[in-house]
Design a protein around this motif. Structure first.
Motif, mmCIF file in Angstrom:
data_model
loop_
_atom_site.group_PDB
_atom_site.id
_atom_site.type_symbol
_atom_site.label_atom_id
_atom_site.label_comp_id
_atom_site.label_asym_id
_atom_site.label_seq_id
_atom_site.Cartn_x
_atom_site.Cartn_y
_atom_site.Cartn_z
ATOM 1 N N ARG A 274 8.565 -51.658 6.613
ATOM 2 C CA ARG A 274 9.258 -50.467 6.108
ATOM 3 C C ARG A 274 9.448 -49.324 7.105
ATOM 4 O O ARG A 274 10.572 -48.858 7.297
ATOM 5 C CB ARG A 274 8.583 -49.955 4.836
ATOM 6 C CG ARG A 274 9.455 -48.981 4.028
ATOM 7 C CD ARG A 274 10.453 -49.708 3.190
ATOM 8 N NE ARG A 274 9.737 -50.619 2.340
ATOM 9 C CZ ARG A 274 9.247 -50.302 1.138
ATOM 10 N NH1 ARG A 274 9.405 -49.103 0.659
ATOM 11 N NH2 ARG A 274 8.621 -51.193 0.422
ATOM 12 N N LEU B 107 12.753 -56.370 -4.447
ATOM 13 C CA LEU B 107 11.435 -56.819 -4.014
ATOM 14 C C LEU B 107 11.386 -58.333 -3.905
ATOM 15 O O LEU B 107 12.000 -59.037 -4.695
ATOM 16 C CB LEU B 107 10.394 -56.375 -5.044
ATOM 17 C CG LEU B 107 10.264 -54.871 -5.219
ATOM 18 C CD1 LEU B 107 9.594 -54.548 -6.551
ATOM 19 C CD2 LEU B 107 9.479 -54.263 -4.074
ATOM 20 N N PHE C 229 4.497 -57.429 -3.147
ATOM 21 C CA PHE C 229 5.930 -57.579 -2.895
ATOM 22 C C PHE C 229 6.399 -56.626 -1.801
ATOM 23 O O PHE C 229 5.905 -55.509 -1.717
ATOM 24 C CB PHE C 229 6.710 -57.316 -4.187
ATOM 25 C CG PHE C 229 6.359 -58.285 -5.278
ATOM 26 C CD1 PHE C 229 7.168 -59.376 -5.543
ATOM 27 C CD2 PHE C 229 5.200 -58.126 -6.025
ATOM 28 C CE1 PHE C 229 6.840 -60.292 -6.524
ATOM 29 C CE2 PHE C 229 4.852 -59.035 -7.017
ATOM 30 C CZ PHE C 229 5.677 -60.115 -7.260
ATOM 31 N N ARG D 99 9.918 -54.951 0.272
ATOM 32 C CA ARG D 99 11.347 -54.718 0.067
ATOM 33 C C ARG D 99 12.136 -55.458 1.132
ATOM 34 O O ARG D 99 11.791 -55.452 2.310
ATOM 35 C CB ARG D 99 11.668 -53.229 0.087
ATOM 36 C CG ARG D 99 11.043 -52.521 -1.088
ATOM 37 C CD ARG D 99 11.931 -51.460 -1.697
ATOM 38 N NE ARG D 99 11.228 -50.902 -2.841
ATOM 39 C CZ ARG D 99 11.504 -51.192 -4.108
ATOM 40 N NH1 ARG D 99 12.509 -51.996 -4.404
ATOM 41 N NH2 ARG D 99 10.788 -50.663 -5.084
ATOM 42 N N ILE E 138 0.639 -53.392 -5.533
ATOM 43 C CA ILE E 138 1.572 -54.516 -5.757
ATOM 44 C C ILE E 138 2.817 -54.330 -4.900
ATOM 45 O O ILE E 138 3.337 -55.268 -4.327
ATOM 46 C CB ILE E 138 2.002 -54.621 -7.225
ATOM 47 C CG1 ILE E 138 0.804 -54.606 -8.168
ATOM 48 C CG2 ILE E 138 2.801 -55.904 -7.439
ATOM 49 C CD1 ILE E 138 1.212 -54.802 -9.604
ATOM 50 N N PHE E 139 3.326 -53.109 -4.844
ATOM 51 C CA PHE E 139 4.433 -52.789 -3.931
ATOM 52 C C PHE E 139 4.519 -51.269 -3.845
ATOM 53 O O PHE E 139 4.003 -50.562 -4.708
ATOM 54 C CB PHE E 139 5.777 -53.380 -4.400
ATOM 55 C CG PHE E 139 6.276 -52.831 -5.716
ATOM 56 C CD1 PHE E 139 5.878 -53.386 -6.911
ATOM 57 C CD2 PHE E 139 7.145 -51.743 -5.749
ATOM 58 C CE1 PHE E 139 6.320 -52.875 -8.118
ATOM 59 C CE2 PHE E 139 7.605 -51.229 -6.964
ATOM 60 C CZ PHE E 139 7.187 -51.800 -8.155
#
Ligand SMILES: [Zn+2]
Lengths: 340, 330
Positions: A70, A84, A93, A95, B92-93
């Protein structure tokens, strides 16, 4: 006498302060200054935990990285992020990077961080970790109109500048993460591409460089390319499957590279057993007799914060124990300073 | 009241639906021990009413309770089983977390966990069958930390025991469709992993007189497929749309002949698939001549919980319309 040293592989989980601060920032209830201060304090805390465990190289915890890609994507032009996707076999997850044209660098990620945290990290050395070009390309979407090879090339040019700036800022090591190389469906051509590009990136600096592959043991054909890459160190995730790791290492060795072994399990929370680690380690000492780094299997970000701190301590503890029991020389920055 | 499920292309859902009404608030109250488990299931009924209303208006044949009680598919059960400790936050994200529960003792079932909501939903479903849906042993293991067993097979078999007890209670109460959710399996599409789950499923489903369904989604289903074909199940419910139907030729290649829960709408996309688009998806499958229309259950890729309600419902409506058209053609 074999030289031993320790380092944490990558990022740390976010402490409660960081979690809340980032949430507040997203909601507009906090300022960037508050954010930077919180990150600085918390990063200093994880750096401190690593130094006091006697680790030779430390990371700043990368607490503000949402995933390994990121901050880089956000610093480049012609790249956006989308939905995701599952990050390997984790309940985590990332991106998806979308390359919309040839990527171009707007700012660098590491130089500023290194300048700031290297003082905190003393006497340990601060490591700059970058995602490898192959993982970026294969785990992203290429809508740039460039071929896969051209896109990967262009990414590696940016990353080459990134590592030069990091070295200039005072980084102690460059680590290039290519988790995708652990994927058993990676073709030999892709592995060859990774080898070429990473060699080019590593060539740009004089400080030690490491290629790090984790989540699984790469297949043989890919491993041959990995150990042929022009870096100083090869870092592997041993504990995901110790027997397969040993088989591979026993049959292929490390070429002229020095190994960094992921022996502290950073995806599970049980206390690692130093004796079990010693067993595996003893086998590897038959192959590498000069220098071995010991590290965590992966980044720490899929376990809670307190367990990551505990495992940092265990890494230092097992390192010391191994050193004593195997009569090895441990490179411990604090002790070096004490000697002076 | 009885309801005739269409012989061809019945429509169904994977399970979860957006949290409606006060569901999220009620879950928090239960977490904080401000209400008892009984009060909790009592209060959650308003949300289930809303879910069922949407399903019935859309015309879904085999429905669910929308998993309105479940904050998360693992945490919900962890909070209700003996042997678990509440976990700490794991990301989780982005800056989104879940409290990954920790197994700290021998796992045991205390009392039923999903029957109350299932019974209630069955009462208000106008006779439509309601799926009894439970998280599978493999996913429970993978998405928890284990500090007690240290042996994955042992954990999985203890979960299998718990899940079987729950299912047997559901069957006793009249459940006809039983679904075990195993989203974690596709993350490790290896034979040893598939075999680990097979042993558990053999135990769970032994002698079960109901439709036995296993839901798996995302990841590398095409790699997993050859290892799961001998599972003791009547139906695999799988995601297709999100991976652009990549799996279809593999079904043909491996001679797939079980029933298929055919995921035709993407639960990660805010775009409502048109009736034509969904009908095309059905045609894609039928053209390959793998299984007949009586073995094809039309449904979304996965649970709908992340979608806004109107979009979730819109997707269901178009799915039902497309299935109707397909019934006339095939
Ligand atoms: Zn699913």
């Amino acid at each position: 006498m074999v030289k031993l040293w320790g380092a944490v592989l990558g990022g740390y989980p976010r402490s409660i302060d960081v979690r809340h601060e980032m949430r507040d920032l997203e909601r507009g209830d906090s300022t960037y200054l508050d954010h930077e201060i919180t990150i600085a304090i918390s990063s200093s805390a994880v750096i401190g935990a690593q130094i006091s465990s006697g680790l030779r190289y430390v990371t700043d915890g990368m607490l503000d990285f949402h995933d390994i890609f990121r901050p880089f994507l956000e610093s480049w032009r012609n790249v956006s992020i989308a939905g995701l996707l599952r990050y390997f076999d984790n309940n985590f997850f990332y991106r998806i990077p979308i390359f919309t044209a040839e990527p171009d660098v707007e700012k660098f990620v590491w130089a500023k961080r290194i300048r700031f945290y290297k003082k905190v990290a003393y006497p340990s050395l601060l490591k700059a970790v970058i995602p490898g070009p192959l993982s970026l390309v294969l785990m992203g979407k290429n809508e740039s109109g460039l071929s896969k090879e051209d896109l990967a090339n262009s990414i590696s040019s940016i990353l080459s500048m990134e590592v030069e700036k990091a070295e200039k800022a005072g980084a102690g090591m460059i680590q290039i993460d290519e988790p995708i190389l652990s994927d058993h469906e990676i073709s030999e051509e892709d592995a060859e591409l990774a080898k070429e590009l990473i060699s080019n990136i590593a060539k740009r600096v004089k400080i030690p460089t490491a290629l790090s592959v984790y989540f699984d043991i790469p297949k043989k054909e890919v491993y041959e390319k990995i150990i042929d890459t022009k870096v100083n160190y090869i870092s592997l995730d041993i504990m995901d499957s110790p027997s397969r790791a040993l088989d591979l290492i026993e049959s292929k060795g490390f070429s002229d590279k020095k190994p960094i072994l992921g022996l502290i399990d950073s995806r599970r929370i049980y206390d690692d057993n130093c004796d079990k680690i010693k067993e595996i380690f003893t086998n590897i000492l038959k192959i590498e007799k000069e220098e071995v780094g010991i590290t965590t299997t992966t980044w720490f970000d899929v376990i809670p914060y307190n367990f990551a701190i505990r495992k940092t301590y265990l890494l230092g503890y097992c390192l010391e124990k191994l050193g004593n029991e195997l009569n090895a020389e441990i490179i411990n920055p604090i002790k070096e300073v004490e000697k002076q | 009241m009885s309801y005739e499920v269409p012989k061809k292309f019945p429509t169904t859902v994977v399970g979860s639906y957006p949290k409606l009404g006060n569901a999220s608030e009620i879950i928090k109250k239960r977490d904080r021990n401000e209400i008892s488990e009984e009060e909790f299931h009592e209060k959650i009924r308003d949300s289930i009413n809303e879910v069922v209303k949407d399903y019935l208006e859309a015309g879904i044949d085999i429905i669910s309770d929308g998993e309105q009680s479940r904050e998360d598919m693992v945490v919900y059960f962890a909070q209700r089983l003996k042997g678990y400790n509440e976990g700490d936050w794991v990301r989780i994200f982005d800056n989104v977390y879940f409290r990954k529960p920790i197994i700290t003792g021998k796992l045991e079932r205390i009392k039923e966990m999903i029957i109350t909501d299932w019974l209630y939903t069955s009462k208000i479903s106008n006779g439509r069958p309601v799926k009894l849906i439970i998280t599978g042993p493999y996913t429970m293991l993978e998405w928890s930390f284990d500090l007690f067993y240290g042996d994955r097979r042992e954990v999985i078999m203890d979960f299998a025991k718990i899940i079987r007890e729950e299912i047997l209670e559901g069957i006793k109460n009249g459940a006809k469709y039983v679904q075990v959710d195993e989203p974690a399996l596709s993350t490790r599409p290896w034979k040893e992993e598939a075999d680990l789950l097979k042993e558990a499923l053999d135990y769970i489903f032994k002698g079960i007189d109901a439709k036995r369904i296993v839901h798996i989604c995302y990841g590398r289903l095409e790699r997993l497929l050859p290892y799961i074909l001998d599972y003791p199940v009547d139906q695999f419910d799988l995601e297709f749309k999100n991976s652009d139907f990549r799996l279809l030729p593999y079904l043909k290649e491996y001679g797939y002949n079980k029933e298929l829960g055919y995921g035709v709408v993407d639960v990660h996309s805010l775009q409502i698939e048109s009736v034509n688009e969904i009908k095309d998806a059905i045609d894609k499958l039928m053209k390959l001549d793998i299984i007949g229309p009586e073995k094809v259950f039309i449904d979304p890729d996965c649970g709908l919980k992340l979608l806004p309600r109107d979009i979730a419902k819109g997707k269901m409506i178009n799915m039902v319309k497309a299935a109707k058209i397909a019934r006339e053609q095939y």
